[in-house]
Structures are given as structure tokens and as C-alpha cells.
Design an enzyme around this catalytic site. Structure first.
Site, mmCIF file in Angstrom:
data_model
loop_
_atom_site.group_PDB
_atom_site.id
_atom_site.type_symbol
_atom_site.label_atom_id
_atom_site.label_comp_id
_atom_site.label_asym_id
_atom_site.label_seq_id
_atom_site.Cartn_x
_atom_site.Cartn_y
_atom_site.Cartn_z
ATOM 1 C CD GLU A 1 -2.999 -0.486 2.254
ATOM 2 O OE1 GLU A 1 -4.189 -0.493 1.991
ATOM 3 O OE2 GLU A 1 -2.536 -0.198 3.366
ATOM 4 C CG ASP B 1 -9.969 -11.309 5.258
ATOM 5 O OD1 ASP B 1 -10.664 -11.558 6.247
ATOM 6 O OD2 ASP B 1 -9.019 -10.495 5.298
HETATM 7 N N1 ADE Z 1 -7.086 -7.610 8.395
HETATM 8 C C1 ADE Z 1 -7.482 -8.119 7.214
HETATM 9 N N2 ADE Z 1 -8.232 -9.219 7.392
HETATM 10 C C2 ADE Z 1 -8.332 -9.409 8.734
HETATM 11 C C3 ADE Z 1 -8.953 -10.363 9.533
HETATM 12 N N3 ADE Z 1 -9.615 -11.379 8.980
HETATM 13 N N4 ADE Z 1 -8.835 -10.267 10.884
HETATM 14 C C4 ADE Z 1 -8.136 -9.246 11.431
HETATM 15 N N5 ADE Z 1 -7.500 -8.308 10.714
HETATM 16 C C5 ADE Z 1 -7.608 -8.379 9.368
#
Ligand code: ADE
Length: 264
Positions: A15, A220
Site C-alpha cells: 500500500e 477477506d
Molecule cells: N485484516 C485483514 N483481514 C483481517 C482479519 N480477517 N482479521 C483481522 N485483521 C484483518
């Protein structure tokens, strides 16, 4: 927001890379085991830094930006796991308030309350957040040029990414099972996303009365495939998002207008 010097904190190197490429007169200063890059970004004085993962890393970096580097406003860009209904991979989520989901000093204080503040939720700066939100909406509007090429969009099912705004929860855990994300949704039904730094940045900015705003791209869904989706997404998508969003924020003149500093 007419800050004299913006701190721009990124969670991951991909990033920051896009922002570093746009930085003029870069000068790197090593402090507290981190590299702070000072320079000019689209006419504004900025300090770019990678904070690392977790709340302690984020709090330490935020303190240095304010105390050592004289930043008087902060922006945080990173990725997060989606929790809320309809918060999909590729969407942008902007924080109105932030809370530490793993903070629990019961029975001394109510769950989630930061001792001696009386607060569970820490607010982002309203004016800066409004500007970030407007920039994100422009960037993802159907009329805008797509940020990601068609093949990558198809691979991640990024059809029509949306902008959300609301509660972001932070904790020192990567949430990677459906059971854990269900538990978070049950405990904190308003939470849109989970990540590992934002609420710590918010707490330190409140301590110093420094305005800040935070944006997360959903990498995600904080479930059993979170670790696979996270890695793929970072490689393919993350670097384009933060540069494009901050460029939109500056070029639309959204950053230099006089802003109401209320809502710190
Ligand atoms: N950052 C990106 N995905 C995450 C997740 N599943 N849990 C905690 N921080 C995150």
C-alpha cells in the site's frame, strides 16, 4: 482539512509503495525501529510510515508521528476482514467510530471501555471522514475508470465495489474462522469490519487531540478462507487502492479546504 503536516500510516508495504512513488523530495528518518519518509505529496507536507501489525505497533507509530514528527492530522489506509452483511471483498469501509473488541477490564470497567476515558467507541474526525467518504464514492462510482483490470476483478468477483461507513473493531487477532467472526458479529452487531490497528490509532489521536480518519479495503470475510484471500488480495489489489483514493482526496481539493475540526 488544512493541516500543516499529514501523517499517512499504512499497514502493509504494497500500500505504501504506490504513495512512495508519488512522493517528492523524499527523506527517510529511522526512529523507534521504523522508517518514516518525509516529503511532499500533491503539494502537502506528509510523513509516510508502515506501522506494522497490531495495536501496540499502531499506537507507538501514531505517538511518534505526533510527538517526534509534528503531524497535526493522520490518515490510515489498510485492509480488513468484512463482518457486516453486504461488506464484500473489494469494498471500501470508512470509520465513523472505532472500538477495541479484545479490551475487557471487567469487573473493574465495562467491557470494551478504555479505562479512565469513559469511552468504548472512539470517533474519527467528522470533517476529514466526510472528505474521505466523498473521495471513496467518486473513486468507486460506476462512471469512474475501474481501478483494477478486468481479469483481477473477475478473479476476486469484484463486480460493483461499494463504500460503507460505520463502526470498525480492532483487536490483536487475525480472525480466520467462521466461528470467531460469528462470535464477533453476535457480540458487536453494528461492526462492519475487523482489523488490528485502527482503534489504537484513534485512542492516541484522542489523547493528543489530533484529527484522524481511517479507510480499509476489504481483503477477506474473516472466515476460514481469510488467510488465503488476504494474501492473494494484497498482491493483486492493495497497492492500487490507497494511492488512487488519497490522490482523489487531494486532487478533488478535498484536503485543503478549511474544514470544521469538530468531531475529533
Ligand atoms: N485484516 C485483514 N483481514 C483481517 C482479519 N480477517 N482479521 C483481522 N485483521 C484483518
Amino acid at each position: 482539512m488544512n493541516a500543516a503536516r499529514f501523517g499517512i500510516v499504512s499497514a502493509i508495504a504494497q500500500e505504501q509503495q504506490g504513495l512512495l512513488e508519488c512522493l517528492q523530495q523524499p527523506r527517510c528518518v529511522r526512529h523507534g525501529s521504523r522508517d518514516y519518509t518525509l516529503g511532499t505529496l500533491w503539494g502537502s507536507e506528509v510523513v509516510l510510515v508502515l506501522c506494522g501489525i497490531g495495536k501496540v505497533a499502531a499506537a507507538a507509530t501514531t505517538t511518534s508521528l505526533i510527538v517526534e514528527f509534528g503531524c497535526d492530522a493522520l490518515l490510515f489506509t489498510g485492509v480488513a476482514g468484512g463482518l457486516g452483511d453486504g461488506v464484500a471483498v473489494g469494498d471500501l469501509v470508512i470509520a465513523d467510530t472505532l472500538l477495541q473488541h479484545d479490551l475487557d477490564a471487567r469487573p473493574l470497567y465495562p467491557q470494551y471501555e478504555v479505562p479512565d476515558t469513559g469511552l468504548t467507541h472512539f470517533a474519527a474526525n467528522r470533517a476529514l471522514t466526510d472528505r474521505l467518504h466523498a473521495a471513496a464514492q467518486r473513486l468507486l462510482s460506476p462512471q469512474a475508470e475501474p481501478l483494477i483490470d478486468a481479469q483481477t476483478r473477475q478473479a476476486f468477483g469484484l463486480h460493483a465495489p461499494c463504500v460503507h461507513r460505520g463502526l470498525i473493531v480492532s483487536g490483536d487477532r487475525f480472525i480466520s474462522t467462521r466461528a470467531d467472526s460469528d462470535a464477533l458479529r453476535h457480540a458487536l452487531p453494528d461492526a462492519l469490519v475487523v482489523e488490528m490497528e485502527g482503534a489504537a490509532v484513534a485512542q492516541v489521536c484522542r489523547d493528543y487531540d489530533v484529527p484522524f480518519a481511517l479507510v480499509r479495503t476489504i481483503s477477506d470475510r474473516a472466515d476460514d478462507t481469510a488467510h488465503i484471500d488476504f494474501g492473494r488480495f494484497i498482491h493483486a489489489v492493495a497497492s492500487q487502492y490507497s494511492r488512487a483514493l488519497l490522490s482523489e482526496l487531494w486532487h478533488a481539493g478535498l484536503i485543503n479546504e478549511k474544514a470544521d475540526p469538530g468531531g475529533r
